[in-house]
Design a protein around this motif. Sequence first.
Motif, PDB file in Angstrom:
ATOM      1  N   THR A 109      44.506 145.309 -35.985  1.00 36.26           N
ATOM      2  CA  THR A 109      44.807 145.626 -37.211  1.00 36.26           C
ATOM      3  C   THR A 109      43.543 145.175 -37.855  1.00 36.26           C
ATOM      4  OG1 THR A 109      45.590 143.451 -37.335  1.00 36.26           O
ATOM      5  CG2 THR A 109      47.247 145.063 -37.475  1.00 36.26           C
ATOM      6  N   LEU A 110      43.143 145.631 -39.135  1.00 34.56           N
ATOM      7  CA  LEU A 110      41.949 145.314 -39.933  1.00 34.56           C
ATOM      8  C   LEU A 110      42.134 144.789 -41.163  1.00 34.56           C
ATOM      9  CD1 LEU A 110      40.243 148.723 -39.563  1.00 34.56           C
ATOM     10  CD2 LEU A 110      39.798 146.896 -38.272  1.00 34.56           C
ATOM     11  N   LEU A 167      38.720 136.441 -35.303  1.00 36.41           N
ATOM     12  CA  LEU A 167      37.889 137.502 -34.963  1.00 36.41           C
ATOM     13  C   LEU A 167      37.343 138.353 -35.830  1.00 36.41           C
ATOM     14  CD1 LEU A 167      40.120 137.661 -31.894  1.00 36.41           C
ATOM     15  CD2 LEU A 167      37.922 138.338 -31.711  1.00 36.41           C
ATOM     16  N   PRO A 168      36.063 138.378 -36.185  1.00 33.64           N
ATOM     17  CA  PRO A 168      35.328 139.120 -37.102  1.00 33.64           C
ATOM     18  C   PRO A 168      35.454 140.714 -36.715  1.00 33.64           C
ATOM     19  CG  PRO A 168      33.933 138.209 -35.940  1.00 33.64           C
ATOM     20  CD  PRO A 168      35.079 137.641 -35.075  1.00 33.64           C
ATOM     21  N   SER A 192      38.936 141.705 -37.581  1.00 37.71           N
ATOM     22  CA  SER A 192      39.844 142.800 -36.913  1.00 37.71           C
ATOM     23  C   SER A 192      40.385 141.889 -35.748  1.00 37.71           C
ATOM     24  CB  SER A 192      38.781 143.629 -36.525  1.00 37.71           C
ATOM     25  OG  SER A 192      38.944 144.313 -34.942  1.00 37.71           O
ATOM     26  N   ASP A 193      41.614 141.921 -35.782  1.00 40.70           N
ATOM     27  CA  ASP A 193      42.403 141.441 -34.987  1.00 40.70           C
ATOM     28  C   ASP A 193      42.985 142.286 -34.048  1.00 40.70           C
ATOM     29  OD1 ASP A 193      42.561 138.507 -35.085  1.00 40.70           O
ATOM     30  OD2 ASP A 193      43.285 139.055 -37.359  1.00 40.70           O
ATOM     31  N   PHE A 194      43.350 142.136 -32.638  1.00 45.34           N
ATOM     32  CA  PHE A 194      43.549 143.097 -31.814  1.00 45.34           C
ATOM     33  C   PHE A 194      44.821 142.474 -30.883  1.00 45.34           C
ATOM     34  CE2 PHE A 194      39.796 141.513 -30.164  1.00 45.34           C
ATOM     35  CZ  PHE A 194      39.969 141.357 -28.996  1.00 45.34           C
ATOM     36  N   TRP A 195      45.746 143.122 -30.180  1.00 50.28           N
ATOM     37  CA  TRP A 195      46.594 142.475 -29.321  1.00 50.28           C
ATOM     38  C   TRP A 195      46.275 141.984 -28.011  1.00 50.28           C
ATOM     39  CZ3 TRP A 195      51.852 142.093 -30.818  1.00 50.28           C
ATOM     40  CH2 TRP A 195      52.098 142.355 -32.235  1.00 50.28           C
TER      41      TRP A 195
END
Lengths: 291, 420, 299
Positions: free
Chosen positions: B303-304, B341-342, B143-146
């Motif tokens: 985003t996942l 990033l998990p 799970s990535d984020f900005w």
Amino acid sequence: MMKMLNLNDIKNYRISSSWKNVFKKTLIYAVLSAGSLIMILPFLWMLSASFKLEKDVFRYPFTWIPETFQWINYMKIWKKIPFLLFSFNTIKLSVIITFLQLLTSSFAAYAFAKLKFRGRNFLFLCYIGTIAIPWQVYMVPQYIMMRHLGLNDTHLSLILLQAFTPFGVFLMRQFYLSIPNELLDAARIDGLNEYQIYFKIMLPLSKPALASLTIFTFVFVWNDFMGPLIYFTSDKVKTIQLGLRMFIQQYSADYSLIMAASLVSLIPVLILFLALQRFFIEGIATTGVKG
Amino acid sequence: MRKISVVLLLLVSVLMLVSCKKKDGSDGTGVKLKLVLWDINQATYVPVLLEEYKKLRPDVEIEIINIPASDYIEKVNVMLSGGDDSDIITVKDIPEYASMVTKKQLDSLDGYIKKDKYDLSAYSGVPDELRVDNVLFALPFRSDFWILYYNKEAFDKAGVDYPSNDMTWSEYEAIARKVTSGAGADKVYGSHHHTWRSTVQLGTFQDGKNTAISKDYSFMAPVYNMVTGMQKDGIIMDYASLKAGNIHYSGLFYNKQIAMLPMGTWFIGTLMSKVKEGVTDVKWGIARFPHPDGVKAGTTAGTLASLAINAKSKNKKEAWEFIKFFCGPDGAKVLAGAGSLPAIRNEDVINVLSSRDGFPKECAGALETSTVRLELPMHPKVSQIEQILNEEHELIMTDSVTVDKGLSSMTKRVNEVLSK
Amino acid sequence: MNKKGNTSLLYNKRLVAYSFLLPNFIGFAVFTLIPVVFALALSLMNWDGANEITFAGLKNFRELISDETFRISLLNTFYYSAGTVPLTIICSLGLALLLNQPIKGRNAIRAVYFFPYVASLVAVAVVWNMILNPTMGPVNEILQKVFHIAKPPRWSASVDWAMPTVIIVSIWKNMGYYMIIYLAGLQGIPRELYEAAKVDGAGNLQCFFRITLPMLTPSTFFVSIMLTISCFKIFDLIFVMTGGGPGRATNVLVVHAYNVAFKNFNFGYSSAISLVLFIIVLCITIIQFRMEKKWVSYF
């Protein structure tokens, strides 16, 4: 008498038009080299990019000659993806498909051009009609069919798909049409049957058309991307074009490697072109038949 | 001619022979799971995880089906339409997930979760956003984020403080203007908005009042005006040039041509390894994503990447076991160790990531989030709408239409789709 | 007896014809024709690529009428073809004429012009977009510095110039191949024709219009048909160069059909779009074949 006249002619011609000739030649050379530059420029860009560090490929201002030459890029393409295996697969597919295409379509084209049978026009319309339909439209039905035959993820699937394209038939038919019927009738009177006519007269006459079909099919298969993408899933069957895409990742892309691999993959096709060039340019001059 | 034909014939027959080598069949014992994913060369955690799983379940063999990222969705779609029986499908984005769910190509995970009493609370609510009519079809592993990346040297040189973890979009714009310097080849741009639609539009979703699917897009105007204004003043690079040139943000950041970069956390791992390899010596830091006025700091979008079970799979139980491992706490640690990033983000996991060599330790706070919203919400028509948003975004950013005109055309076209 | 012999002869002839056709036809029918017919039949159906296929009647075609993107892509397709077909023909014919002259290094130059045809599209798209980059590309730099054009075109990044850009790249890429076809045609013109004309006092220009051009009509016929068809189904080049953008400025029919099928999962509607394309191309091709007798001369 004849000979004398000819000699005189040539002499006169030389004197009167040597200046004009020089001018004409210079003009041709100027136009052609300007054109060549436009043709070549993108490749020089590729060449230059292929020797750069990835981060410098799109750096502004652009430098044509990299500061340091990254020869290692040309090593990396063999290591990062199984480039050798992919090249082998691509060569294999291109050769087999081209061969089958040449054989079957020149065969069928002979029937379309020179033999009379019921439904000829309708059948030909079917052939032409399917050329007009973009592959993207029927690739799913086609894929489903191949899956039912258990052929997906094999080279055979793509071979079956691309070896019988109507384009080849069309190209060969147009060429055969320009071969005079009288030639065939004479052969028939001499007692040759249709197969003999095909092998002994049509095939040798159609070298230029065969050569250009070879180039067309070979280049198509060589550069085809969607077909292999849809049908090939495991690495052992993949082709160069699929390999190129592996350099484009979700969040990054190695354009220096893409350029290097593209340039390397150009070489075999160019060799093929140079080898066949004389066929489609000189082969016909002697026969007086054109395509 | 004859010579050539003979050579050709020989070549063909040799190639045919070579290709007829027998396929190696499986030995019959154990299960073979087929896992569909992209960029296997890039995701260094996958081989590690597979190795670990092999120790855990030596009877299960995992076959990887690797697909180029740029064509992943097309290929998976055709495969599934054709009745492919690969067991585990990696879900790349929300539109793809939505389409696979409506096409009934995925199996519900709820049954397995209930049976195993699998704890979803570790995922901090993310699975809830993946529910369709209250049914869950995929479990996220990544799970990535900005966040906001910055080049410390550019800030030192300009004498401007580093971006903070609590910064509004207008503050962001102000410091972007301050750190812009130089001209021509030496120009350093204050910030950088990559060509993706999300680099502009995310800022309009953070307050939670609107999503990418809306009946009126005028709420996007302030952010679009800010970004196009920065573009006009040369604070950020020209969209048209970036798009036409395929110019990637990473190269610009490595070459120190941009001072700030709003980007996803996926870039952390790449950045660390490129510094290590010596590709760049940029001194980088990260901060939380800027936010609109009145919105809590740490609000961002994400985003996942998730795993799902193909409805046509013949080894569903085994597939679930693998998913549980891959997406679970053990998998999460391996992912973090590889710089990704998990989806499970407890303190342990964050520690693994931030203690990695090359991570700017003082910036660990940037990875604390208060709310992570999905870039795109679940909706059956989301892919069609995304296409419209992308097209109009392109028109606005290339200056082909004004911001207002672009947004009203967006509104009109999306409403047409929604009303159908 | 005689009659029987005739029919069996006829029968034999037909068998021979079929035997020539068969190897190609089987492959063609099974692997192309059947899927094509199936795909076209889908235009009357609803199908999302997975669930059951249901009958839709003419719904998909009614939808076409109100679909703005379809209208735009149809116009764009005509725009692209109208630009590409004549220009490619002129360029490749001109090149073939030049490269038919007895000049040194002819083979090498021919290979150079053939180069682009062979190159992989992914690389080509990237390179051209870079060369024509609005702010960083060498072309615009030259236009600004040498020709003092203050606002050079923004090429693929501008709504007005994106299509011309694609057309230029398409001509660049395909010219070499059609040049080859013309070269082959030129070799077939008997030299005696020119010699006879020279004796009659014809000039170069007259020779070109009276001999070269008419003798090349079969080549031109083939080139124009192939070009028209390939232009109407253009996909790859646009997909990798502009993706149909900016906005919908280069969205052509096949790109639209592709998006509808693979982004919206409406295979029925996608087939309807393709059917329209198919009918247009077929009409043009049939007209070309009808007119063949009027201007194409097979000597």
